[in-house]
Design a protein around this motif. Structure first.
Motif, PDB file in Angstrom:
ATOM      1  N   ASP A 267       0.896  -1.100   0.222  1.00 28.52           N
ATOM      2  CA  ASP A 267      -0.002  -0.171  -0.039  1.00 28.52           C
ATOM      3  C   ASP A 267       0.741   1.230   0.117  1.00 28.52           C
ATOM      4  OD1 ASP A 267      -2.332  -1.775   0.006  1.00 28.52           O
ATOM      5  OD2 ASP A 267      -2.627  -1.398   2.137  1.00 28.52           O
ATOM      6  N   VAL A 268       1.915   1.241   0.872  1.00 31.41           N
ATOM      7  CA  VAL A 268       2.798   2.371   0.862  1.00 31.41           C
ATOM      8  C   VAL A 268       3.559   2.482  -0.424  1.00 31.41           C
ATOM      9  CG1 VAL A 268       4.984   3.263   1.813  1.00 31.41           C
ATOM     10  CG2 VAL A 268       3.448   2.205   3.309  1.00 31.41           C
ATOM     11  N   TYR A 269       3.877   1.441  -1.054  1.00 29.39           N
ATOM     12  CA  TYR A 269       4.500   1.614  -2.688  1.00 29.39           C
ATOM     13  C   TYR A 269       3.415   2.402  -3.395  1.00 29.39           C
ATOM     14  CZ  TYR A 269       7.342   0.438  -6.478  1.00 29.39           C
ATOM     15  OH  TYR A 269       7.997   0.496  -7.741  1.00 29.39           O
ATOM     16  N   ALA A 270       2.383   1.808  -3.486  1.00 29.01           N
ATOM     17  CA  ALA A 270       1.186   2.390  -4.556  1.00 29.01           C
ATOM     18  C   ALA A 270       0.992   3.801  -4.061  1.00 29.01           C
ATOM     19  CB  ALA A 270      -0.114   1.628  -4.248  1.00 29.01           C
ATOM     20  N   GLU A 271       1.027   4.435  -2.685  1.00 29.69           N
ATOM     21  CA  GLU A 271       0.795   5.533  -2.607  1.00 29.69           C
ATOM     22  C   GLU A 271       2.117   6.428  -2.986  1.00 29.69           C
ATOM     23  OE1 GLU A 271      -1.131   8.735  -0.732  1.00 29.69           O
ATOM     24  OE2 GLU A 271      -1.851   6.760  -1.164  1.00 29.69           O
ATOM     25  N   ILE A 272       3.208   5.877  -3.084  1.00 31.24           N
ATOM     26  CA  ILE A 272       4.531   6.613  -3.305  1.00 31.24           C
ATOM     27  C   ILE A 272       4.307   6.868  -5.000  1.00 31.24           C
ATOM     28  CG2 ILE A 272       6.951   6.326  -4.020  1.00 31.24           C
ATOM     29  CD1 ILE A 272       7.156   4.817  -1.355  1.00 31.24           C
ATOM     30  N   GLN A 273       3.682   6.334  -5.879  1.00 33.10           N
ATOM     31  CA  GLN A 273       3.495   6.212  -7.246  1.00 33.10           C
ATOM     32  C   GLN A 273       2.538   7.632  -7.556  1.00 33.10           C
ATOM     33  OE1 GLN A 273       5.486   4.257  -8.672  1.00 33.10           O
ATOM     34  NE2 GLN A 273       5.843   3.484  -6.610  1.00 33.10           N
ATOM     35  N   LYS A 274       1.847   8.133  -6.701  1.00 30.42           N
ATOM     36  CA  LYS A 274       0.945   9.025  -7.016  1.00 30.42           C
ATOM     37  C   LYS A 274       1.772  10.478  -7.129  1.00 30.42           C
ATOM     38  CE  LYS A 274      -2.999   7.189  -4.464  1.00 30.42           C
ATOM     39  NZ  LYS A 274      -3.853   7.240  -3.066  1.00 30.42           N
ATOM     40  N   PRO A 275       1.508  11.286  -8.103  1.00 30.21           N
ATOM     41  CA  PRO A 275       2.155  12.385  -8.390  1.00 30.21           C
ATOM     42  C   PRO A 275       2.309  13.502  -7.308  1.00 30.21           C
ATOM     43  CG  PRO A 275       0.749  11.861 -10.429  1.00 30.21           C
ATOM     44  CD  PRO A 275       0.580  10.915  -9.118  1.00 30.21           C
ATOM     45  N   SER A 276       1.223  13.362  -6.431  1.00 33.55           N
ATOM     46  CA  SER A 276       1.121  14.495  -5.343  1.00 33.55           C
ATOM     47  C   SER A 276       1.708  14.004  -4.110  1.00 33.55           C
ATOM     48  CB  SER A 276      -0.414  15.063  -5.135  1.00 33.55           C
ATOM     49  OG  SER A 276      -0.926  13.639  -4.829  1.00 33.55           O
ATOM     50  N   THR A 277       2.108  12.714  -3.962  1.00 31.92           N
ATOM     51  CA  THR A 277       3.038  12.165  -2.724  1.00 31.92           C
ATOM     52  C   THR A 277       4.368  12.805  -2.424  1.00 31.92           C
ATOM     53  OG1 THR A 277       1.660  10.148  -3.020  1.00 31.92           O
ATOM     54  CG2 THR A 277       3.457  10.336  -1.414  1.00 31.92           C
ATOM     55  N   LEU A 278       4.502  13.311  -1.202  1.00 31.05           N
ATOM     56  CA  LEU A 278       5.718  13.821  -0.831  1.00 31.05           C
ATOM     57  C   LEU A 278       6.489  12.719   0.022  1.00 31.05           C
ATOM     58  CD1 LEU A 278       5.059  17.381   0.662  1.00 31.05           C
ATOM     59  CD2 LEU A 278       6.221  16.939  -1.583  1.00 31.05           C
ATOM     60  N   TRP A 279       7.749  12.367  -0.467  1.00 33.70           N
ATOM     61  CA  TRP A 279       8.365  11.244   0.332  1.00 33.70           C
ATOM     62  C   TRP A 279       8.593  11.483   1.488  1.00 33.70           C
ATOM     63  CZ3 TRP A 279      10.383   6.653  -0.691  1.00 33.70           C
ATOM     64  CH2 TRP A 279      11.474   6.191   0.067  1.00 33.70           C
ATOM     65  N   SER A 280       9.078  12.581   2.031  1.00 31.98           N
ATOM     66  CA  SER A 280       9.121  12.946   3.191  1.00 31.98           C
ATOM     67  C   SER A 280       7.865  12.712   4.408  1.00 31.98           C
ATOM     68  CB  SER A 280       9.558  14.356   3.696  1.00 31.98           C
ATOM     69  OG  SER A 280       8.674  15.168   3.102  1.00 31.98           O
ATOM     70  N   ASP A 281       6.689  13.034   3.868  1.00 30.19           N
ATOM     71  CA  ASP A 281       5.402  12.564   4.606  1.00 30.19           C
ATOM     72  C   ASP A 281       5.105  11.219   4.550  1.00 30.19           C
ATOM     73  OD1 ASP A 281       4.983  15.445   4.809  1.00 30.19           O
ATOM     74  OD2 ASP A 281       3.902  15.641   3.033  1.00 30.19           O
ATOM     75  N   ILE A 282       5.452  10.544   3.546  1.00 30.50           N
ATOM     76  CA  ILE A 282       5.135   9.042   3.495  1.00 30.50           C
ATOM     77  C   ILE A 282       6.190   8.364   4.655  1.00 30.50           C
ATOM     78  CG2 ILE A 282       5.529   7.015   2.232  1.00 30.50           C
ATOM     79  CD1 ILE A 282       3.046   8.542   1.391  1.00 30.50           C
ATOM     80  N   VAL A 283       7.361   8.818   4.530  1.00 27.09           N
ATOM     81  CA  VAL A 283       8.274   8.321   5.407  1.00 27.09           C
ATOM     82  C   VAL A 283       7.878   8.454   6.873  1.00 27.09           C
ATOM     83  CG1 VAL A 283      10.825   8.461   6.561  1.00 27.09           C
ATOM     84  CG2 VAL A 283      10.245   8.571   3.791  1.00 27.09           C
ATOM     85  N   LYS A 284       7.654   9.976   7.148  1.00 28.89           N
ATOM     86  CA  LYS A 284       7.300  10.244   8.554  1.00 28.89           C
ATOM     87  C   LYS A 284       5.900   9.365   9.004  1.00 28.89           C
ATOM     88  CE  LYS A 284       7.770  14.643   9.442  1.00 28.89           C
ATOM     89  NZ  LYS A 284       7.567  16.148   9.387  1.00 28.89           N
ATOM     90  N   ASN A 285       4.952   9.075   8.134  1.00 28.85           N
ATOM     91  CA  ASN A 285       3.678   8.560   8.801  1.00 28.85           C
ATOM     92  C   ASN A 285       3.730   7.103   8.716  1.00 28.85           C
ATOM     93  OD1 ASN A 285       2.548  11.106   8.661  1.00 28.85           O
ATOM     94  ND2 ASN A 285       1.775  11.034   6.510  1.00 28.85           N
ATOM     95  N   TYR A 286       4.847   6.266   7.822  1.00 29.04           N
ATOM     96  CA  TYR A 286       4.538   4.991   7.845  1.00 29.04           C
ATOM     97  C   TYR A 286       5.821   4.142   7.937  1.00 29.04           C
ATOM     98  CZ  TYR A 286       0.400   5.924   5.207  1.00 29.04           C
ATOM     99  OH  TYR A 286      -0.986   6.665   4.579  1.00 29.04           O
ATOM    100  N   SER A 287       7.290   4.824   7.962  1.00 28.86           N
ATOM    101  CA  SER A 287       8.343   4.005   8.530  1.00 28.86           C
ATOM    102  C   SER A 287       8.349   3.710   9.778  1.00 28.86           C
ATOM    103  CB  SER A 287       9.412   5.025   7.977  1.00 28.86           C
ATOM    104  OG  SER A 287      10.760   4.151   8.437  1.00 28.86           O
ATOM    105  N   GLU A 288       8.685   2.597   9.893  1.00 28.51           N
ATOM    106  CA  GLU A 288       8.998   2.115  11.526  1.00 28.51           C
ATOM    107  C   GLU A 288      10.214   1.710  11.878  1.00 28.51           C
ATOM    108  OE1 GLU A 288       6.772  -1.724  11.664  1.00 28.51           O
ATOM    109  OE2 GLU A 288       4.975  -0.772  10.811  1.00 28.51           O
TER     110      GLU A 288
END
Length: 664
Positions: A267-288
């Motif tokens: 799911d995280v990988y699919a979210e990253i493919q969206k043009p509007s996604t910011l890498w730093s936000d994804i990392v902060k929200n999902y990385s363990e």
């Protein structure tokens, strides 16, 4: 003395004499006397060596003109006069000199020692190997506890059998999973991934770098046991990468954790493919990964062999900055990587400290020591008293060093020769005195006599090498003398010129009084000069300045009210300035208080105040320059005094030989 240490300031002397530290070879066979300073003879070789170094450091390959040669000779004579005077004052016998020179001597001799050339060879070999990375698999066979000779032979035979099976086509990875006693073999099947130099123990590295892909090594003995190594790939070193990552952990004790982690990372990988996604936000929200999740997932730079193989392979597979990897699995969980940057392997000069540190910490240091001893023994005719050494080994290896004396007394060998080297005999009593003076302890499980015999013979051989160096190596002799004399010259100059020039306030004022004509003000003006960098803002400055009278208060007001509002629009210079030396003021009309002057395509707004005629400076106005000039005067007076005290005789024939030699 000055607050600057001699070690820092010795280079002032070297620069003063136009002598650099660039290594250069003295001209051989030129030990004839060039000149005499008092009673001291100065050889031609020393002059050629020092002046030759200065010419080399300045990149002057065209030789010296006659005028340059005479200038260098005059400098050299002044230098030798000061060294002779320093020795006459006993400055070479002071504790400070001894302490300073001892610290220099260690650095001076290091490049000439056998050990240094051996270390340099290992450094270069390690860096050469770093140009490649190797992928290899291995099988490790350990020795049983308290193994005897039969046990060792049995392990070796098993290793040879496995090698034969691999060469007949059996997979090394299958055999590793079945036979290898490396704990990681059950998970990686013996595959070590990629590695480069200094990332494996030395015997393993040496064997691996001798193999081409597909080749299998003979059994390789390390501290871990016997290894069978098969290289599967060799490729150029890709350098270093910096990546950021997202980690979703897997809890091995929770049977449902693997499936949840796999779904989450997808799911995280699919979210990253969206043009509007910011890498730093994804990392902060999902990385363990708690160590990196709040800083964009960024990891430090790393090279091949520094990460677990799966992670490393994925990282080095990314080629474009910002490229994101598909999810990968490691023992920590699932990762998604993004490439932040990459760079080539650092230069030898950049990596040398790291390489040296690693080499001196691993088994290579013992190998270098063994090679050093072997070369020294051959060079200095080392001959041990073999029957005596064997007797001492059998009687002393099992006891502590404190018992050596009594055991040797029992054996009646107190006055026996232990070994000869350099034409000298070294006795058992010398050996015992050495042990008594040392404070080092034995390494664990060491054979006491063997360790101390090695230490003692090493020390004697090193002393012989240093003695040989001092007596027979011309370049070292020149460098040694250069530094010794340089420290002496600095000490003399510090006492007679530099500190005296700073501290002698009476002398400073007297010198100023006698040379007042050298300290004159040119015509000066109080002025504010505004260089206009942005012509769109010229009117603000023009309006503020036109019709005003110069003062420090006005300058401050202009700075705060105008310049600070437009920091890129103006460049300001203000104060009392000498008119002829200031490019703008030298073109001004002295009858105008405000004027505009254009120079080199820039408009300058000029506001002037009082104009002062040329005249003498007061002492306090030029004290720093007076001190500098006074020191130069003291130096000149010192040289005059020394030329009277120590007559200089020049051998004109040898002088001409020097000129020819320096122009070859």
């Amino acid at each position: 003395m000055t607050n600057r240490s001699l070690s820092e300031s010795i280079f002032i002397f070297l620069a003063f004499c136009t002598i650099s530290l660039t290594a250069t070879h003295p001209v051989a066979g030129q030990d004839a006397t060039l000149l005499k300073v008092g009673d001291q003879e100065v050889p031609l070789n020393e002059f050629i060596y020092l002046v030759g170094k200065g010419a080399t450091s300045e990149g002057n390959s065209m030789g010296l003109t006659r005028e340059e040669f005479e200038e260098n000779l005059a400098l050299f004579i002044n230098y030798k006069l000061k060294v002779v005077e320093a020795e006459a004052q006993g400055l070479h016998q002071t504790e400070e000199f001894e302490r300073e020179f001892e610290s220099f001597k260690e650095n001076l001799k290091a490049p000439f020692l056998i050990k240094n050339s051996l270390e340099e060879g290992e450094l270069r070999k390690a860096y050469s190997r770093m140009q490649e990375v190797i992928r290899a698999s291995h099988i490790l066979l350990r020795f049983p506890p308290n193994a005897n000779t039969d046990d060792s032979i049995a392990v070796l035979k098993m290793a040879l059998k496995l090698k034969e099976e691999i060469e007949q086509g059996v997979s090394i990875n299958e055999l590793a999973k079945e036979y290898s006693e490396d704990p990681s073999a059950q998970s990686n099947e013996g595959d070590l991934g990629y590695f480069s130099s200094l990332q494996m123990v030395q015997p393993f590295e040496d064997a691996a770098f001798m193999l081409q892909p597909g080749e299998v090594s003979d059994p390789v003995l390390t501290n871990f046991g016997y290894h069978i190594i098969q290289v599967t790939d060799r490729r150029p070193n890709p350098g270093q990468v910096k990546v950021s990552h997202i980690l979703v952990r897997v809890d091995e004790e929770d049977p449902t954790s693997e499936d949840r982690a796999r779904r989450k990372i997808s799911d995280v990988y699919a979210e990253i493919q969206k043009p509007s996604t910011l890498w730093s936000d994804i990392v902060k929200n999902y990385s363990e990964d708690p160590a990196t999740s709040q800083k964009g997932g960024e990891l430090p730079w790393f090279s091949v062999g520094n990460m677990i193989p799966e992670f490393e392979l994925a990282a080095f597979s990314l080629s474009e900055i910002g490229e994101v990897s598909p999810p990968i699995k490691t023992r920590y969980g699932y990762h998604i990587l993004r490439l932040e940057d990459r760079k080539n392997l650092d230069s030898f000069e950049q990596l040398e400290p790291m390489i040296r540190s690693r080499i001196l910490r691993d088994s290579r240091s013992s190998m270098i020591h063994t090679q050093e001893l072997a070369i020294q023994k051959a060079r200095y005719g080392f001959q041990e008293n073999e029957p005596l050494v064997s007797l001492l080994e059998s009687n002393l290896n099992s006891v502590s060093p404190s018992e050596f004396q009594s055991k040797i007394d029992e054996l009646g060998e107190q006055s026996s020769v232990l070994f000869t080297a350099g034409g000298q005999e070294f006795m058992i009593n010398d050996f015992l005195a050495f042990i008594a003076a040392e404070e080092r302890r034995l390494p664990p499980n060491a054979q006491a006599f063997d360790v101390w015999f090695d230490r003692y013979s090493s020390k004697i051989l090193s002393q012989l090498e240093e003695k040989d160096l001092a007596e027979n190596n011309t370049e070292y002799q020149m460098l040694y003398k250069e530094y010794r004399d340089g420290i002496l010259l600095f000490s003399l100059m510090n006492e007679e010129v530099w500190q005296k020039g700073i501290q002698d306030s009476v002398g400073q004022r007297q010198y100023f009084k006698e040379n007042r004509e050298n300290y004159q003000w040119k015509e000066r003006a109080e002025a504010l000069i505004v260089k206009v960098l942005d012509l769109n803002r010229v009117n603000e400055a023009r309006t503020f300045l036109n019709g005003k009278t110069y003062s420090k208060e006005l300058v401050n007001n202009f700075q705060t009210e105008i310049a600070d509002q437009y920091p890129l629009a103006y460049q300001i210079e203000s104060g009392l300035m000498e008119i002829p030396d200031q490019a703008v003021l030298s073109r001004m009309d002295k009858n105008l208080s405000y004027q505009e002057i254009e120079i080199d395509g820039h408009l300058h707004l000029v506001l002037t105040g009082e104009i002062f005629p040329a005249g003498s400076k007061e002492f306090e106005e030029t004290r720093g320059i007076v001190i500098r000039d006074y020191q130069e005067y003291l130096d000149e007076q010192l040289i005059k005094k020394l030329r009277t005290k120590y007559p200089v005789e020049i051998n004109e024939t040898i002088k001409e030989e020097a000129f020819v030699a320096l122009n070859q």
